[in-house]
Design an enzyme around this catalytic site. Structure first.
Site, PDB file in Angstrom:
ATOM      1  CB  SER A  85      24.106 -72.722  10.443  1.00 11.37           C
ATOM      2  OG  SER A  85      24.826 -72.201   9.356  1.00 11.37           O
ATOM      3  CE  LYS A 160      27.449 -69.817   8.598  1.00 14.57           C
ATOM      4  NZ  LYS A 160      26.339 -70.595   8.045  1.00 14.57           N
ATOM      5  CE  LYS A 231      45.490 -40.771  21.563  1.00 19.70           C
ATOM      6  NZ  LYS A 231      45.489 -40.381  20.123  1.00 19.70           N
TER       7      LYS A 231
END
Length: 306
Positions: A85, A160, A231
């Site tokens: 990564s 990733k 809401k």
């Protein structure tokens, strides 16, 4: 994770030459018949496919481009695949240097953790030349059960980072909700069951809702109107103030929904808030060819899919 992935490649019958700064980390592979190299360059010089699995960008740059790095030993026609990564910009800077030597580069970060690496239950997100991807996919299949082609070089790394960013953000929102629910008097287990068995737990927006709305740019007729969503989240943040529970993610989501309401989108689908993000990012996320019915069937068949 590199150890688990390597073990699965070895179990698939591929001969291996390996290198690690800590030689003891390679012992299980050596016991299985792998040969030990003295450097990443030596691995690349002896391999058709060279993998790296490293902590981050600094290590990726050092191992791929540094002294005795992969680039120094890479052979024409061979493939370098980084499983880390890392920074998409970095792999896009690395690729031309390998191409100049007649070699190919893919970025292929994985998702699934150490357990998935050991069991072969990994998502592998691949960027690079499609023909090269098709050629090496059988090796990727040896350690990943969900191997995806994401696009050109760097696309796997982008995917990733986006995956992990969304995951960490959702985790924070879940933590806010569970702490609110427990402090407001609900036991953790039934609260968890209610959340995971509802639309959120089925990930209906990810699998089907955004396909019908964001991917097509169509937010009417509403499946669930924005004014109703506003809401509900307003009632939740009101409850949080009553019980002194901090809700940073939820408060931000409430403000975003209010901004969208003030644009006149109250009767549009609650997902119309994504239009504000698209405007600010300067990009539209459109994929009208994706089959919403197929995505809907996926939810029914795989209610716990992630």
């Amino acid at each position: 994770m590199g150890g688990g992935m390597s073990a699965n490649i070895q179990r698939a019958g591929y001969p291996m030459i390996v290198y690690d700064l800590r030689e003891e980390a390679a012992l299980p592979l050596l016991d299985g018949g792998a040969r030990l190299a003295n450097s990443p360059a030596e691995v690349a010089a002896a391999s058709d496919i060279t993998f790296t699995s490293l902590p981050g960008p600094y290590e990726v740059e050092a191992v791929s481009l540094g002294s005795d790095g992969v680039l120094q030993g890479i052979r024409p026609g061979s493939v370098y695949i980084d499983l880390s990564s890392s920074r998409p910009t970095l792999i896009r800077e690395i690729e031309p240097q390998f191409r100049a030597r007649g070699a190919y580069v893919l970025d292929a970060p994985v998702s699934g953790g150490k357990t998935g690496a050991a069991s072969g239950n990994l998502a592998v997100m691949v960027g690079g030349d499609r023909e090269v991807f098709d050629r090496v996919k059988p090796v990727l299949d040896a350690f990943g059960d969900k191997v995806f082609y994401a696009g050109e070089i760097g696309a796997g790394s982008v995917a990733k980072l986006v995956h992990n960013m969304i995951g960490h953000s959702v985790r924070q929102a879940i933590a806010e909700g569970l702490t609110l629910g427990v402090k407001a008097g609900v036991d953790p287990e039934p609260l968890w069951e209610c959340v995971r068995r509802g639309a959120l737990g089925r990930m209906s927006f990810l699998h089907e809702g955004l396909v019908r709305t964001m991917f097509r740019g169509e937010f009417e007729p509403a499946s669930f109107a924005l004014h109703l969503a506003h809401k509900d989240i307003s009632l939740a943040t009101e409850l949080a103030r009553e019980y002194d529970v901090p809700m940073p993610m939820s408060t931000l989501a409430q403000q975003i929904s209010l901004t969208a309401m003030n644009r006149g989108w109250g009767n549009a689908d609650s997902s119309s808030t994504v239009r504000l993000q698209e405007e600010q990012a300067g990009v539209e996320v459109r994929a009208p060819h994706v089959d919403a019915e197929r995505s809907s069937r996926f939810i029914t068949t795989h209610p716990d899919a992630d």
